[in-house]
Design a protein around this motif. Structure first.
Motif, short mmCIF file in Angstrom:
data_model
loop_
_atom_site.label_atom_id
_atom_site.label_comp_id
_atom_site.label_asym_id
_atom_site.label_seq_id
_atom_site.Cartn_x
_atom_site.Cartn_y
_atom_site.Cartn_z
N GLY A 199 -49.54 -13.00 50.86
CA GLY A 199 -49.33 -12.10 49.81
C GLY A 199 -50.00 -12.08 48.56
O GLY A 199 -49.45 -11.59 47.78
N THR A 200 -50.63 -13.11 48.33
CA THR A 200 -51.47 -13.54 47.27
C THR A 200 -51.89 -12.36 46.37
O THR A 200 -51.42 -12.13 45.20
N PRO A 201 -52.66 -11.40 46.87
CA PRO A 201 -53.06 -10.21 46.21
C PRO A 201 -51.80 -9.41 45.57
O PRO A 201 -51.68 -8.82 44.43
N TRP A 202 -50.68 -9.23 46.30
CA TRP A 202 -49.55 -8.31 45.68
C TRP A 202 -48.90 -9.17 44.61
O TRP A 202 -48.42 -8.53 43.80
N ASP A 203 -48.78 -10.60 44.94
CA ASP A 203 -48.11 -11.56 44.14
C ASP A 203 -48.77 -11.48 42.61
O ASP A 203 -48.27 -11.34 41.60
N ALA A 204 -50.10 -11.44 42.66
CA ALA A 204 -50.84 -11.46 41.41
C ALA A 204 -50.82 -9.99 40.62
O ALA A 204 -50.71 -10.23 39.47
N GLU A 205 -50.82 -8.94 41.50
CA GLU A 205 -50.29 -7.68 40.81
C GLU A 205 -49.17 -7.47 40.21
O GLU A 205 -48.96 -6.89 39.16
N LEU A 206 -48.21 -8.20 40.78
CA LEU A 206 -46.65 -7.88 40.39
C LEU A 206 -46.19 -9.01 39.31
O LEU A 206 -45.33 -8.72 38.64
N GLU A 207 -47.14 -10.12 39.17
CA GLU A 207 -46.72 -11.16 38.51
C GLU A 207 -46.36 -10.66 36.81
O GLU A 207 -45.38 -11.09 36.21
N PRO A 208 -47.33 -9.95 36.25
CA PRO A 208 -47.19 -9.39 34.89
C PRO A 208 -45.88 -8.83 34.71
O PRO A 208 -45.06 -8.54 33.88
N TYR A 209 -45.46 -7.96 35.87
CA TYR A 209 -44.39 -6.95 35.92
C TYR A 209 -43.07 -7.65 35.95
O TYR A 209 -42.13 -7.47 35.51
N ARG A 210 -43.20 -9.04 36.79
CA ARG A 210 -41.72 -9.84 36.70
C ARG A 210 -41.70 -10.23 35.30
O ARG A 210 -40.66 -10.47 35.11
N TYR A 211 -42.51 -10.80 34.80
CA TYR A 211 -42.61 -11.49 33.57
C TYR A 211 -41.87 -10.38 32.59
O TYR A 211 -41.17 -10.95 31.66
N ALA A 212 -42.42 -9.26 32.64
CA ALA A 212 -42.02 -8.26 31.56
C ALA A 212 -40.45 -7.82 31.91
O ALA A 212 -40.08 -7.48 31.25
N ALA A 213 -39.83 -8.45 33.11
CA ALA A 213 -38.59 -8.17 33.19
C ALA A 213 -37.50 -9.22 32.91
O ALA A 213 -36.31 -9.13 32.94
N GLU A 214 -37.99 -10.31 32.36
CA GLU A 214 -37.20 -11.47 31.90
C GLU A 214 -35.99 -10.75 30.98
O GLU A 214 -36.28 -10.16 30.00
N GLY A 215 -34.90 -11.33 31.31
CA GLY A 215 -33.69 -10.81 30.35
C GLY A 215 -32.99 -9.29 30.70
O GLY A 215 -32.20 -8.96 30.07
N ALA A 216 -33.69 -8.75 31.61
CA ALA A 216 -33.30 -7.33 32.10
C ALA A 216 -31.97 -7.53 32.79
O ALA A 216 -31.79 -8.51 33.52
N PRO A 217 -31.10 -6.28 32.58
CA PRO A 217 -29.72 -6.50 33.32
C PRO A 217 -29.99 -6.32 34.90
O PRO A 217 -30.77 -5.63 35.25
N VAL A 218 -28.74 -6.97 35.61
CA VAL A 218 -28.91 -6.88 37.15
C VAL A 218 -27.80 -5.94 37.60
O VAL A 218 -26.68 -6.29 36.93
N THR A 219 -27.96 -5.28 38.55
CA THR A 219 -26.65 -4.38 38.93
C THR A 219 -26.26 -4.93 40.49
O THR A 219 -27.26 -5.37 41.36
N LEU A 220 -25.31 -5.05 40.67
CA LEU A 220 -24.77 -5.50 42.11
C LEU A 220 -24.16 -4.37 42.77
O LEU A 220 -23.47 -3.75 42.51
N LEU A 221 -24.82 -4.42 44.10
CA LEU A 221 -24.56 -3.26 45.06
C LEU A 221 -24.05 -4.01 46.50
O LEU A 221 -24.54 -5.00 46.77
N THR A 222 -23.21 -3.20 47.12
CA THR A 222 -22.52 -3.64 48.43
C THR A 222 -22.76 -2.63 49.47
O THR A 222 -22.66 -1.34 49.19
N ARG A 223 -23.45 -3.18 50.55
CA ARG A 223 -23.47 -1.96 51.81
C ARG A 223 -22.31 -1.50 52.26
O ARG A 223 -21.32 -2.37 52.53
N ALA A 224 -22.07 -0.44 52.65
CA ALA A 224 -20.81 -0.02 53.05
C ALA A 224 -20.85 0.15 54.75
O ALA A 224 -21.91 0.23 55.40
#
Length: 164
Positions: free
Chosen positions: A138-163
């Protein structure tokens, strides 16, 4: 045996955000969820969100199937290994489509022996083998997503549970 994982929606048009929430709700078979959407710094007109989830094995695949209906989304979904079940990782990039791979406990992509043998047998040169391995990991996918991951540092996370 329940498992858990994370959904990262790295980039979504604002108008699609409610549809993403409904899609994740359908996959988790839960009531309506509300993600905390923030501006995606790489695409100021787009939004990003992430959430942890828990549910039965295979839930990541169900979420990926729901989200791939919107080809303009950039997302990745992980599912941790559970008793007798490998973990999974899904990545989606516009124009490239959906990538799926088995994932080990440390979060690494796992390529089985038969898959490796097939890649080796089908490659006519070292360059072709390197390309085949990159695609399998998945290297091409990783390469394209990496800048978007970096831009997410410090963003809040929501917790979900499957019913159910």
């Amino acid at each position: 045996m329940p498992t858990r994982g994370v959904v990262h929606v790295h980039s979504s048009p604002l108008a699609v955000c409610p549809h993403v929430e409904w899609a994740i709700s359908r996959a988790l078979k839960s009531g309506a969820i509300n993600l905390h959407w923030t501006v995606q710094p790489l695409e100021p007109s787009a939004r990003r969100a992430e959430c942890d989830w828990s549910g039965r094995p295979g839930t990541a695949a169900e979420i990926a199937a729901e989200l791939r209906q919107w080809p303009m989304l950039r997302f990745e979904i992980t599912e941790e290994p559970s008793a007798g079940v490998d973990g999974e990782r899904f990545m989606h990039v516009p124009g490239r489509g959906l990538f799926r791979a088995a994932m080990g406990a440390a979060g690494d992509i796992q390529l089985g022996e038969d898959r490796l043998r097939s890649l080796i047998a089908g490659s006519r040169s070292p360059e072709a083998l390197a390309h085949a391995l990159d695609m399998a990991m998945g290297t091409p996918w990783d390469a394209e997503l990496e800048p978007y991951r970096y831009a997410a540092e410090g963003a809040p996370v929501t917790l979900l549970t499957r019913a159910g």
